[in-house]
Motif scaffolding. Sequence first.
Motif, PDB file in Angstrom:
ATOM      1  N   ASP A 187       0.854  -1.191   0.000  1.00 51.70           N
ATOM      2  CA  ASP A 187       0.000   0.000   0.000  1.00 51.70           C
ATOM      3  C   ASP A 187       0.889   1.241   0.000  1.00 51.70           C
ATOM      4  O   ASP A 187       1.478   1.605   1.022  1.00 51.70           O
ATOM      5  N   ARG A 188       0.998   1.897  -1.164  1.00 52.86           N
ATOM      6  CA  ARG A 188       1.897   3.044  -1.297  1.00 52.86           C
ATOM      7  C   ARG A 188       1.528   4.174  -0.331  1.00 52.86           C
ATOM      8  O   ARG A 188       2.400   4.751   0.333  1.00 52.86           O
ATOM      9  N   ALA A 189       0.237   4.502  -0.248  1.00 52.88           N
ATOM     10  CA  ALA A 189      -0.183   5.633   0.580  1.00 52.88           C
ATOM     11  C   ALA A 189       0.187   5.425   2.041  1.00 52.88           C
ATOM     12  O   ALA A 189       0.664   6.350   2.719  1.00 52.88           O
ATOM     13  N   ARG A 190      -0.030   4.224   2.541  1.00 51.17           N
ATOM     14  CA  ARG A 190       0.298   3.955   3.942  1.00 51.17           C
ATOM     15  C   ARG A 190       1.804   3.956   4.167  1.00 51.17           C
ATOM     16  O   ARG A 190       2.300   4.530   5.134  1.00 51.17           O
ATOM     17  N   LEU A 191       2.540   3.317   3.265  1.00 46.34           N
ATOM     18  CA  LEU A 191       3.988   3.214   3.445  1.00 46.34           C
ATOM     19  C   LEU A 191       4.667   4.580   3.369  1.00 46.34           C
ATOM     20  O   LEU A 191       5.679   4.828   4.035  1.00 46.34           O
ATOM     21  N   GLN A 192       4.113   5.487   2.574  1.00 50.17           N
ATOM     22  CA  GLN A 192       4.701   6.824   2.462  1.00 50.17           C
ATOM     23  C   GLN A 192       4.630   7.610   3.765  1.00 50.17           C
ATOM     24  O   GLN A 192       5.362   8.576   3.947  1.00 50.17           O
ATOM     25  N   ARG A 193       3.754   7.214   4.663  1.00 54.51           N
ATOM     26  CA  ARG A 193       3.645   7.896   5.954  1.00 54.51           C
ATOM     27  C   ARG A 193       4.774   7.516   6.894  1.00 54.51           C
ATOM     28  O   ARG A 193       5.012   8.182   7.905  1.00 54.51           O
ATOM     29  N   LEU A 194       5.491   6.429   6.581  1.00 59.89           N
ATOM     30  CA  LEU A 194       6.541   5.954   7.476  1.00 59.89           C
ATOM     31  C   LEU A 194       7.733   6.905   7.539  1.00 59.89           C
ATOM     32  O   LEU A 194       8.239   7.194   8.634  1.00 59.89           O
ATOM     33  N   ALA A 195       8.202   7.401   6.403  1.00 60.35           N
ATOM     34  CA  ALA A 195       9.420   8.216   6.392  1.00 60.35           C
ATOM     35  C   ALA A 195       9.313   9.454   7.284  1.00 60.35           C
ATOM     36  O   ALA A 195      10.207   9.694   8.116  1.00 60.35           O
ATOM     37  N   PRO A 196       8.269  10.273   7.170  1.00 60.50           N
ATOM     38  CA  PRO A 196       8.186  11.433   8.070  1.00 60.50           C
ATOM     39  C   PRO A 196       8.024  11.042   9.529  1.00 60.50           C
ATOM     40  O   PRO A 196       8.534  11.739  10.417  1.00 60.50           O
ATOM     41  N   ARG A 197       7.337   9.945   9.794  1.00 62.98           N
ATOM     42  CA  ARG A 197       7.202   9.494  11.186  1.00 62.98           C
ATOM     43  C   ARG A 197       8.559   9.054  11.730  1.00 62.98           C
ATOM     44  O   ARG A 197       8.898   9.343  12.888  1.00 62.98           O
ATOM     45  N   ALA A 198       9.335   8.339  10.918  1.00 62.46           N
ATOM     46  CA  ALA A 198      10.655   7.894  11.357  1.00 62.46           C
ATOM     47  C   ALA A 198      11.581   9.076  11.610  1.00 62.46           C
ATOM     48  O   ALA A 198      12.317   9.098  12.607  1.00 62.46           O
ATOM     49  N   GLU A 199      11.522  10.066  10.745  1.00 65.11           N
ATOM     50  CA  GLU A 199      12.366  11.250  10.931  1.00 65.11           C
ATOM     51  C   GLU A 199      12.002  11.959  12.233  1.00 65.11           C
ATOM     52  O   GLU A 199      12.891  12.366  13.000  1.00 65.11           O
ATOM     53  N   ARG A 200      10.717  12.106  12.472  1.00 66.72           N
ATOM     54  CA  ARG A 200      10.269  12.765  13.696  1.00 66.72           C
ATOM     55  C   ARG A 200      10.708  11.982  14.941  1.00 66.72           C
ATOM     56  O   ARG A 200      11.014  12.559  15.981  1.00 66.72           O
ATOM     57  N   ALA A 201      10.726  10.653  14.819  1.00 66.17           N
ATOM     58  CA  ALA A 201      11.080   9.803  15.951  1.00 66.17           C
ATOM     59  C   ALA A 201      12.582   9.612  16.115  1.00 66.17           C
ATOM     60  O   ALA A 201      13.012   8.929  17.053  1.00 66.17           O
ATOM     61  N   GLY A 202      13.381  10.177  15.217  1.00 65.54           N
ATOM     62  CA  GLY A 202      14.826  10.027  15.313  1.00 65.54           C
ATOM     63  C   GLY A 202      15.324   8.664  14.877  1.00 65.54           C
ATOM     64  O   GLY A 202      16.409   8.236  15.263  1.00 65.54           O
TER      65      GLY A 202
END
Length: 395
Positions: A237-252
């Motif tokens: 699911d492209r739309a869901r997976l694309q949300r991971l990168a900004p969340r990971a950046e925010r989480a360090g």
Amino acid sequence: MTPAARTQAAIELLDGITAAARDGGAAADTLIARFFAARRYAGSKDRRAIRTLVYDAIRLIGERPPSGRAAMLALIKAQPALAETFDGSSYGPAKVDPGEAAARVGLAPAWLRKLLEASGIDDAELTALLGRAPLDIRVNTLMGSREDAAALFPGAEPVPAVPDALRLPADTPVETNPAANGGLVEVQDAGSQIVAAVAGAAPGMTVVDLCAGAGGKTLALAAAMTNQGRIVATDTDRARLQRLAPRAERAGVTIVESRLLDPNEEANALTDLTDAADVVLIDAPCSGTGTWRRNPEARWRLSQARLDRLIATQARLLDLGATLVRPGGAVVHIVCSLLDGEGAGQVAAFLARHPGWTVEPPQAGAGRPHGAGLRLTPAHDATDGFFVARLIRPC
């Protein structure tokens, strides 16, 4: 808005939710948000009252109702004062015809209830599945401690057996809190945190999160690994997976690599990971029977044909995961379902197909043994419903 207008709005929303459940459309929360976005005149009290009516009706009715009006007529039996709002006024629903049929009240569709009962879910457990879910957060230990987060959320309480979880008062605005914006916390049910911990992810490991979605469990794995090692997070699911990168950046989090896979062709993009992973986490697509507290209309969406497709997909993903894990490594099967066909039965079928594989009983500090794994339920654990099993590849 008048009480009658609120009832009519709830009926219109239920019509849309019923149609979406039948046709595979958007979830109830999404439809409710769209409804109010188009009706800015509805104040906060109106929105809260209408939303409550909608979810009270959904929780009351096990089978998909024929209409929103039939659903609200059923709710009158539980809330008799509601009958007064069927007054035939300009913005309210038409008066009730004495012979008018209400939707059937029940906990779940008959066919699905039988499967749940066969899976060991009694009436008390089933009733708890339709209660209101608590609001849990996971503290990101890469950014701070549970005490740091608790200081930012008045009323926060620790969750027993879940070291990084806090339970917040309902309607706490987590997203606007500096702790969320700064990556210190993520909204995540305590049960989800428990089953992710069964993976046993540790610093330096190579971990594949095969159905990563938006990355909730991926980030929990990264924190357990102290941001050391490698996580390959995949999904179709492209739309869901694309949300991971900004969340990971925010989480360090810096150890995550995401890969978008083609449905039914997942293995083609993972050949470099054959026999390479220490852990493969499979948070598999499932019926979601364990999440009815949050998505009660999911009972109206499920059919035997859809359940059969989900079970087949789970089996295929387990077989794929078995090719990626190294000898002695673990495949962790997770479903937010309480149906044995997706949990205990699925694992038994995997073990029959893969001689030599063994089961390592999860050490979670919560839940109860079920089949070859562990089951969490709202009634017993005050979490969403989950099944998790840890499968070990022979050396």
